[in-house]
Design a protein around this motif. Structure first.
Motif, PDB file in Angstrom:
ATOM      1  N   VAL A  21       0.830  -1.207   0.000  1.00 15.02           N
ATOM      2  CA  VAL A  21       0.000   0.000   0.000  1.00 15.02           C
ATOM      3  C   VAL A  21       0.865   1.257   0.000  1.00 15.02           C
ATOM      4  CG1 VAL A  21      -1.699   1.324   1.329  1.00 15.02           C
ATOM      5  CG2 VAL A  21      -1.961  -1.162   1.065  1.00 15.02           C
ATOM      6  N   ASP A  22       1.932   1.258   0.775  1.00  8.23           N
ATOM      7  CA  ASP A  22       2.829   2.422   0.795  1.00  8.23           C
ATOM      8  C   ASP A  22       3.389   2.714  -0.597  1.00  8.23           C
ATOM      9  OD1 ASP A  22       2.408   2.816   3.471  1.00  8.23           O
ATOM     10  OD2 ASP A  22       4.338   1.997   4.127  1.00  8.23           O
ATOM     11  N   SER A  23       3.681   1.654  -1.353  1.00 12.04           N
ATOM     12  CA  SER A  23       4.221   1.857  -2.703  1.00 12.04           C
ATOM     13  C   SER A  23       3.183   2.497  -3.617  1.00 12.04           C
ATOM     14  CB  SER A  23       4.719   0.531  -3.291  1.00 12.04           C
ATOM     15  OG  SER A  23       3.652  -0.295  -3.735  1.00 12.04           O
ATOM     16  N   ILE A  24       1.916   2.162  -3.421  1.00 13.35           N
ATOM     17  CA  ILE A  24       0.843   2.766  -4.219  1.00 13.35           C
ATOM     18  C   ILE A  24       0.677   4.240  -3.852  1.00 13.35           C
ATOM     19  CG2 ILE A  24      -1.612   2.675  -4.833  1.00 13.35           C
ATOM     20  CD1 ILE A  24      -1.528  -0.337  -4.071  1.00 13.35           C
ATOM     21  N   ILE A  25       0.652   4.512  -2.556  1.00 16.44           N
ATOM     22  CA  ILE A  25       0.493   5.889  -2.081  1.00 16.44           C
ATOM     23  C   ILE A  25       1.664   6.758  -2.522  1.00 16.44           C
ATOM     24  CG2 ILE A  25       0.241   7.346  -0.039  1.00 16.44           C
ATOM     25  CD1 ILE A  25      -2.177   5.524  -0.658  1.00 16.44           C
ATOM     26  N   SER A  26       2.859   6.178  -2.596  1.00 18.85           N
ATOM     27  CA  SER A  26       4.057   6.947  -2.957  1.00 18.85           C
ATOM     28  C   SER A  26       3.998   7.478  -4.387  1.00 18.85           C
ATOM     29  CB  SER A  26       5.319   6.092  -2.777  1.00 18.85           C
ATOM     30  OG  SER A  26       5.407   5.101  -3.799  1.00 18.85           O
ATOM     31  N   ASN A  27       3.016   7.026  -5.177  1.00 26.97           N
ATOM     32  CA  ASN A  27       2.846   7.551  -6.525  1.00 26.97           C
ATOM     33  C   ASN A  27       2.343   9.004  -6.525  1.00 26.97           C
ATOM     34  OD1 ASN A  27       2.683   5.342  -9.141  1.00 26.97           O
ATOM     35  ND2 ASN A  27       2.966   4.518  -7.094  1.00 26.97           N
ATOM     36  N   ASN A  28       1.833   9.446  -5.375  1.00 30.08           N
ATOM     37  CA  ASN A  28       1.390  10.842  -5.233  1.00 30.08           C
ATOM     38  C   ASN A  28       0.396  11.254  -6.317  1.00 30.08           C
ATOM     39  OD1 ASN A  28       2.944  11.474  -2.894  1.00 30.08           O
ATOM     40  ND2 ASN A  28       4.769  11.695  -4.180  1.00 30.08           N
ATOM     41  N   TYR A  29      -0.531  10.344  -6.589  1.00 32.89           N
ATOM     42  CA  TYR A  29      -1.579  10.666  -7.563  1.00 32.89           C
ATOM     43  C   TYR A  29      -2.815  11.105  -6.789  1.00 32.89           C
ATOM     44  CZ  TYR A  29      -4.532  10.422 -11.673  1.00 32.89           C
ATOM     45  OH  TYR A  29      -5.375  10.758 -12.707  1.00 32.89           O
ATOM     46  N   ASP A  30      -3.347  12.261  -7.133  1.00 34.82           N
ATOM     47  CA  ASP A  30      -4.378  12.890  -6.296  1.00 34.82           C
ATOM     48  C   ASP A  30      -5.742  12.215  -6.364  1.00 34.82           C
ATOM     49  OD1 ASP A  30      -2.610  14.763  -5.329  1.00 34.82           O
ATOM     50  OD2 ASP A  30      -3.085  16.264  -6.875  1.00 34.82           O
ATOM     51  N   ASN A  31      -6.112  11.707  -7.525  1.00 29.82           N
ATOM     52  CA  ASN A  31      -7.459  11.145  -7.679  1.00 29.82           C
ATOM     53  C   ASN A  31      -7.389   9.619  -7.682  1.00 29.82           C
ATOM     54  OD1 ASN A  31     -10.216  11.222  -7.882  1.00 29.82           O
ATOM     55  ND2 ASN A  31     -10.265  11.900 -10.020  1.00 29.82           N
ATOM     56  N   LYS A  97       7.301   4.392  -8.006  1.00 30.16           N
ATOM     57  CA  LYS A  97       6.600   5.629  -7.672  1.00 30.16           C
ATOM     58  C   LYS A  97       6.020   6.353  -8.880  1.00 30.16           C
ATOM     59  CE  LYS A  97      10.885   8.336  -7.552  1.00 30.16           C
ATOM     60  NZ  LYS A  97      11.770   9.177  -6.705  1.00 30.16           N
ATOM     61  N   ASP A  98       6.452   5.994 -10.096  1.00 31.16           N
ATOM     62  CA  ASP A  98       5.877   6.629 -11.285  1.00 31.16           C
ATOM     63  C   ASP A  98       4.991   5.675 -12.090  1.00 31.16           C
ATOM     64  OD1 ASP A  98       8.065   5.103 -11.974  1.00 31.16           O
ATOM     65  OD2 ASP A  98       8.799   6.461 -13.531  1.00 31.16           O
ATOM     66  N   TYR A  99       4.576   4.575 -11.464  1.00 28.28           N
ATOM     67  CA  TYR A  99       3.721   3.574 -12.109  1.00 28.28           C
ATOM     68  C   TYR A  99       2.405   4.193 -12.589  1.00 28.28           C
ATOM     69  CZ  TYR A  99       0.594  -0.607 -12.025  1.00 28.28           C
ATOM     70  OH  TYR A  99      -0.333  -1.589 -12.305  1.00 28.28           O
ATOM     71  N   LYS A 209       9.212   0.446 -19.290  1.00 30.78           N
ATOM     72  CA  LYS A 209       9.862   0.579 -17.987  1.00 30.78           C
ATOM     73  C   LYS A 209       9.356  -0.558 -17.096  1.00 30.78           C
ATOM     74  CE  LYS A 209       9.653   5.654 -18.163  1.00 30.78           C
ATOM     75  NZ  LYS A 209       9.045   6.842 -17.497  1.00 30.78           N
ATOM     76  N   PRO A 210      10.227  -1.194 -16.331  1.00 29.78           N
ATOM     77  CA  PRO A 210       9.778  -2.245 -15.401  1.00 29.78           C
ATOM     78  C   PRO A 210       9.242  -1.607 -14.119  1.00 29.78           C
ATOM     79  CG  PRO A 210      12.164  -2.048 -15.328  1.00 29.78           C
ATOM     80  CD  PRO A 210      11.694  -1.058 -16.355  1.00 29.78           C
ATOM     81  N   LEU A 211       7.960  -1.254 -14.135  1.00 29.80           N
ATOM     82  CA  LEU A 211       7.366  -0.453 -13.065  1.00 29.80           C
ATOM     83  C   LEU A 211       6.702  -1.282 -11.971  1.00 29.80           C
ATOM     84  CD1 LEU A 211       5.703   2.307 -15.282  1.00 29.80           C
ATOM     85  CD2 LEU A 211       7.857   2.463 -14.004  1.00 29.80           C
ATOM     86  N   TYR A 212       6.469  -2.548 -12.242  1.00 30.95           N
ATOM     87  CA  TYR A 212       5.799  -3.425 -11.275  1.00 30.95           C
ATOM     88  C   TYR A 212       6.791  -4.469 -10.772  1.00 30.95           C
ATOM     89  CZ  TYR A 212       2.107  -6.231  -9.099  1.00 30.95           C
ATOM     90  OH  TYR A 212       1.325  -6.905  -8.193  1.00 30.95           O
ATOM     91  N   HIS A 213       6.768  -4.727  -9.479  1.00 28.90           N
ATOM     92  CA  HIS A 213       7.675  -5.709  -8.872  1.00 28.90           C
ATOM     93  C   HIS A 213       6.878  -6.942  -8.442  1.00 28.90           C
ATOM     94  CE1 HIS A 213      11.270  -3.086  -8.607  1.00 28.90           C
ATOM     95  NE2 HIS A 213      10.344  -2.141  -8.682  1.00 28.90           N
ATOM     96  N   TYR A 214       7.066  -8.000  -9.216  1.00 29.54           N
ATOM     97  CA  TYR A 214       6.366  -9.258  -8.963  1.00 29.54           C
ATOM     98  C   TYR A 214       7.265 -10.190  -8.163  1.00 29.54           C
ATOM     99  CZ  TYR A 214       4.637 -13.983  -9.817  1.00 29.54           C
ATOM    100  OH  TYR A 214       4.211 -15.270  -9.660  1.00 29.54           O
ATOM    101  N   MET A 215       6.746 -10.638  -7.018  1.00 28.28           N
ATOM    102  CA  MET A 215       7.520 -11.508  -6.138  1.00 28.28           C
ATOM    103  C   MET A 215       7.080 -12.957  -6.304  1.00 28.28           C
ATOM    104  SD  MET A 215       9.770  -9.822  -4.386  1.00 28.28           S
ATOM    105  CE  MET A 215      10.124 -10.957  -3.051  1.00 28.28           C
TER     106      MET A 215
END
Length: 316
Positions: A21-31, A97-99, A209-215
């Motif tokens: 969740v922190d990684s999603i929030i770190s995108n700083n997208y307002d809507n 963060k730019d996903y 760009k490899p923007l998603y980290h799959y574990m």
């Protein structure tokens, strides 16, 4: 401003959901809205979801009454979504963060394009490697017509996943699209193919760009259910793929015959690597994949399995 809904299915994710969740929030997208769908975990995942919903205004959670599995959980999420686009992030993964903004940049210009980003495949635990999976080495986005590229997108393992794409929420909800809850392998691809079919999407845009980290990190993950489900299920998806592309009936039959052999070999490999299964059960399942060549199939995959174990031990 375009609204984005991010659906996160949550099960036994107490130790990792905050990172996600922190990684999603770190995108700083307002809507943005983040929908955590908690599936009756055995740990404290529900409490974590509650904490995160208090910590972030854009995060909310819903809770299944009983454990229903990932397809039901995602289905609940997509019909809770209120955004213009719905995206998916798995609870054990994270995003750059730019996903989100990278997708928005594309969708503002071509709102109906199937937009696909690259990803990082973290396979350190099992094979000691990390791979970047992208469409091409150029740093620029690449646009193309979708159907002529579909098979190549599949072969490059960029089509099968939910989490490297953005879906128009209205298309999903108006067409009552759902994940098939009767299967546990290939349900993502089936959903994607149905979405492409009903939406009649013409264009694809690749974000290189490899923007998603799959574990690949979970011994109990869905890939380890291989062998408990028919090989025919993924072949149904491939048949749908070929129909979308426009293959003739004869070409579909030829392709499926070839794919069937590849699928049997893949299933045998994954069964052999199932960490929660005893060797006797692995042998039984692999033999059942091919009544004529089961013995050879089992022997070859057992040899591969032990070679990989030795290689892994040496690296340590």
């Amino acid at each position: 401003m375009v609204k984005i809904s991010v659906v996160v299915p949550v099960y036994n994710a107490e130790s990792i959901i905050e990172r996600c969740v922190d990684s999603i929030i770190s995108n700083n997208y307002d809507n943005l809205e983040v929908i955590l769908v908690e599936d009756c975990s055995k740990d404290n995942s529900l409490e974590k979801c509650k904490e995160l919903s208090k910590k972030y205004d854009c995060v909310r959670y819903v809770h299944n009454g009983v454990n229903m599995g990932v397809s039901y959980t995602r289905n609940r999420g997509i019909y809770e979504a209120t955004g213009d686009y719905t995206m998916f992030v798995d609870s054990d993964d994270w995003i750059d963060k730019d996903y989100i903004n990278s997708f928005i940049d594309v969708l503002n210009d071509n709102p109906m394009a199937l937009t696909i980003c690259g990803y990082v495949n973290h396979d350190e635990k099992y094979n000691g490697r990390t791979d970047n999976v992208i469409w091409s080495n150029t740093k620029k986005n690449v646009s193309a017509k979708l159907k002529p590229e579909l098979k190549t997108i599949y072969d490059r393992t960029l089509l099968q996943q939910l989490w490297n794409k953005a879906f128009v929420t209205k298309i999903i909800q108006d067409n009552k699209l759902k994940f098939d809850e009767s299967i546990s392998i290939g349900e993502d691809l089936r959903f994607i193919l149905e979405y492409i079919k009903v939406s009649e999407i013409q264009d694809v845009v690749f974000i290189n760009k490899p923007l998603y980290h799959y574990m690949r990190d979970q011994d109990g993950s869905l890939m380890y259910k291989v062998g408990l489900e028919s090989v025919e299920e993924p072949l149904k998806n491939l048949r749908s793929l070929y129909e979308l592309i426009g293959y003739s009936k004869n070409k579909i039959k030829e392709s499926i015959d070839s794919d069937s052999k590849k699928q049997v070999n893949l299933y045998a490999y994954l069964i052999m690597h199932n960490a929660g299964m005893k060797m006797k059960e692995k042998k039984r399942l692999i033999f059942s994949l091919d009544s004529q060549n089961g013995k050879i199939l089992y022997k070859n995959n057992r040899n591969i399995y032990y070679k990989e174990k030795i290689s892994k031990a040496i690296r340590r």
